[in-house]
Scaffold this active site. Structure first.
Site: not given
Length: 343
Positions: A145-146
């Site tokens: 995920g970012c």
């Protein structure tokens, strides 16, 4: 040799960013571009910046339209990847840019996402200790995920070296509006966002919390608990994370800097900045690079790490392409030569 690649979710921000990077990749041929509600439209209508691909017609996201490619990138909403991936053969490299296969704990998945866990795939964040080797030759990859990308690369070296404590880890991070996807949402309108910042997912409920804890626990060798608060910033893309942890006995600014230098000096995309220089989101826009800096708060006895990455590039599409390169035996940096944009 050229590898054929299909990209689902091509009308969204993540899918569009994957295609932007692949358009400059020397070893791939872009095949099917798919989506659901925009099937039948020209890609250029929705992604006009993808000039070489503008006349491609978007197909429906079905297994029939994805099979036959060497690589399939699933840039779909959370919860949609598992069933589709199950219909793709084991000889296909499937890269999931959503969260469906990131978590090891089915309990954590069900608690934060509210659906059945779809299993765990090799984690697509090569710079984490020991992770690069797991991606070589992989046929299934879960892209990080970012927020976890930005936080884990910021804190993992300190945990791996035993220089911080696993309790009382606090992260506050700001991201741009593209992190919420392309769907129209009233609170993301320009008139609502510009000129102000706002918190969201407060109180340990953001879905990236267990992923951050999982990565730091792997690095530490013991359970790490994190208090994570995300905020929305008036910018289209980028993440700036400020992560703090209590110092372990004997830890010092020098030992911490040495641990980070040992981890990242030979990395192509992660950069410990010279002392006195601090990261900004502007430095990394559109690139697969992450910038970080650290300091020791002697009075509070804490490590402070500031890290900046582009949530769509290093935080999603760049991580997908970098991991794909490792899985296919290509140069890890292929297709990822873009530098940040300034001003």
């Amino acid at each position: 040799m050229s590898f054929s690649i299909a990209v689902s979710g091509a009308s969204g921000y993540a899918g569009g960013e994957v295609l932007r990077l692949l358009a400059g990749h020397p070893d791939v041929e872009i095949g099917a571009v798919t989506a659901h509600s925009s099937a039948g439209e020209r890609l250029g209508t929705l992604q006009p910046h993808l000039v070489p691909l503008a006349d491609r017609l978007i197909s429906d996201t079905t297994a029939e339209n994805l099979v036959g490619h060497d690589v399939v990138v699933l840039a779909l909403p959370h919860g949609a990847s598992g069933a589709l991936a199950a219909q793709l053969g084991e000889d296909t490299l499937v890269i999931d840019a959503a969260a469906d296969h990131r978590l090891e704990s089915s309990h954590a998945w069900e608690s934060f996402y509210g659906s059945a866990h779809q299993g765990t795939w090799p984690y697509g964040l090569p710079e984490l200790p020991g992770q690069r080797e797991l991606l070589v030759g992989a046929r299934r990859i879960a892209v990080a995920g970012c927020y976890p990308t930005t936080v884990l690369l910021g804190l993992a070296p300190a945990f791996a070296a035993g220089l911080v404590e696993p309790e009382d880890v606090v992260v506050v991070a700001a991201t741009g509006t593209s992190g919420a996807g392309r769907a129209t949402k009233p609170h993301l309108l320009g008139s609502e966002v510009m000129g102000g910042m706002s918190p969201y997912g407060v109180g340990g409920v953001h879905r990236h919390t267990p992923e951050i804890e999982q990565g730091l626990s792997r690095a530490s060798g013991e359970q790490v608990r994190v208090s994570f608060t995300p905020t929305l910033a008036p910018m289209p893309r980028g993440i700036l994370a400020t992560s703090t942890a209590r110092l372990a006995p004997g830890a010092s600014a020098q030992s911490l800097r040495e641990a980070y230098a040992a981890q990242y000096d030979d990395e192509r995309f992660v950069h410990l900045l010279p002392e006195g220089q601090w990261p900004t989101t502007k430095q990394v826009v559109g690139s697969n690079h992450l910038m970080l800096q650290l300091a020791v708060d002697e009075r509070a006895g804490r490590l402070v790490v500031c890290s900046a990455a582009d949530n769509l590039t290093k935080g999603t599409a760049g991580g997908a392409v970098q991991s794909m390169n490792l899985a296919l035996g290509l140069p890890e940096a292929a297709g990822l030569g873009q530098l940040g944009v300034s001003p």
